[in-house]
Scaffold this active site. Structure first.
Site, short mmCIF file in Angstrom:
data_model
loop_
_atom_site.label_atom_id
_atom_site.label_comp_id
_atom_site.label_asym_id
_atom_site.label_seq_id
_atom_site.Cartn_x
_atom_site.Cartn_y
_atom_site.Cartn_z
N CYS A 113 -33.06 13.35 -23.39
CA CYS A 113 -31.93 13.17 -22.47
C CYS A 113 -31.76 14.43 -21.63
O CYS A 113 -32.63 14.76 -20.82
CB CYS A 113 -30.68 12.80 -23.28
SG CYS A 113 -29.20 12.46 -22.32
N ASP A 159 -33.11 1.20 -19.64
CA ASP A 159 -32.21 2.36 -19.70
C ASP A 159 -31.07 2.16 -18.71
O ASP A 159 -31.30 2.08 -17.50
CB ASP A 159 -32.99 3.62 -19.37
CG ASP A 159 -32.23 4.90 -19.67
OD1 ASP A 159 -31.01 4.94 -19.43
OD2 ASP A 159 -32.86 5.86 -20.14
N HIS A 187 -31.58 3.77 -23.15
CA HIS A 187 -31.39 5.22 -23.22
C HIS A 187 -31.13 5.63 -24.66
O HIS A 187 -30.39 4.97 -25.38
CB HIS A 187 -30.21 5.63 -22.34
CG HIS A 187 -30.17 7.09 -22.04
ND1 HIS A 187 -30.96 7.69 -21.09
CD2 HIS A 187 -29.44 8.09 -22.58
CE1 HIS A 187 -30.72 8.98 -21.05
NE2 HIS A 187 -29.80 9.24 -21.95
#
Length: 220
Positions: A113, A159, A187
């Site tokens: 991330c 995502d 995600h």
């Protein structure tokens, strides 16, 4: 926990795992949730494979000891903290972790991330042997920066934070960078503490990551 010092004098904590005599090191770069239990677990998994792993606490420039969960409230807080710290300062902190590991041998960087975007920046400016980024949504900001070290990128097909059009732009701008998109993965698909955990995608991405690191000399 150990203490690192960046080149501007900032002291930060870091989680360390693995044998001191390991032949290679991995810098594990956090998500927006700090060096929480999941990031420590990731470092432990690399340590179990024989690497020496270090996960720098990148939010120490604002607040020490940040460990967040995965609620909407903590996502908002983590994003705010990420947005407050200058990217260059954060790269300095990653560099301190690289320097810590460098005496052992080749150093790889693996980020998730927030850390996925920082892995890209590390490959652009730090003396790392290879870098791997998982769902780095901010890479799109830095497409003009050509990596000097080999980079591997992982993204989820569905995502909700990173549109496939952004992934395509990354691939078009840097065709030599291998980019993998995982069917049905959202995600955070690598994090087994989140609802978006996708075990099949996580396992495949991990194997590709290990193979990639080994192919560039980062092997325990």
């Amino acid at each position: 926990m150990i203490r690192l010092t960046a080149d501007d004098g900032h002291d930060l904590d870091a989680y360390e795992a693995g044998p001191a005599e390991a032949a290679a090191g991995i810098v594990v770069i956090q998500e927006i949730f700090g060096v929480n239990a999941h990031i420590r677990d990731v470092a432990d998994r690399y340590a179990a494979l024989g690497y020496r792993a270090v996960a720098p606490a990148l939010f120490d420039r604002l607040e020490r000891g940040v460990e967040l969960g995965y609620s909407d409230e903590t996502v908002t807080r983590g994003r705010a903290m990420r947005g407050t710290i200058d990217w260059d300062d954060t790269v300095r902190d990653v560099a301190a972790a690289v320097d810590c590991l460098a005496p052992n041998g080749p150093v790889g960087v693996v980020g998730y991330c927030y850390g996925g975007s920082l892995a890209w920046l590390a490959a652009n400016s730090l003396p790392v042997a290879a870098a791997v980024g998982y769902y780095g949504g901010q890479i799109i900001q830095f497409l003009d920066r050509a990596p000097r070290a080999p980079v591997l990128l992982h993204f989820g097909e569905v995502d909700y934070m990173i549109p496939l059009s952004d992934v395509e732009r990354v691939s078009e701008a840097h065709p030599a960078v291998p980019v993998h998109v995982y069917d049905g993965a959202d995600h955070g698909f690598n994090c087994d503490a989140r609802d978006s955990y996708h075990p099949e995608a996580a396992a495949l991405a991990q194997q590709r990551t290990l193979d990639f690191l080994a192919s560039h000399g980062v092997r325990p």
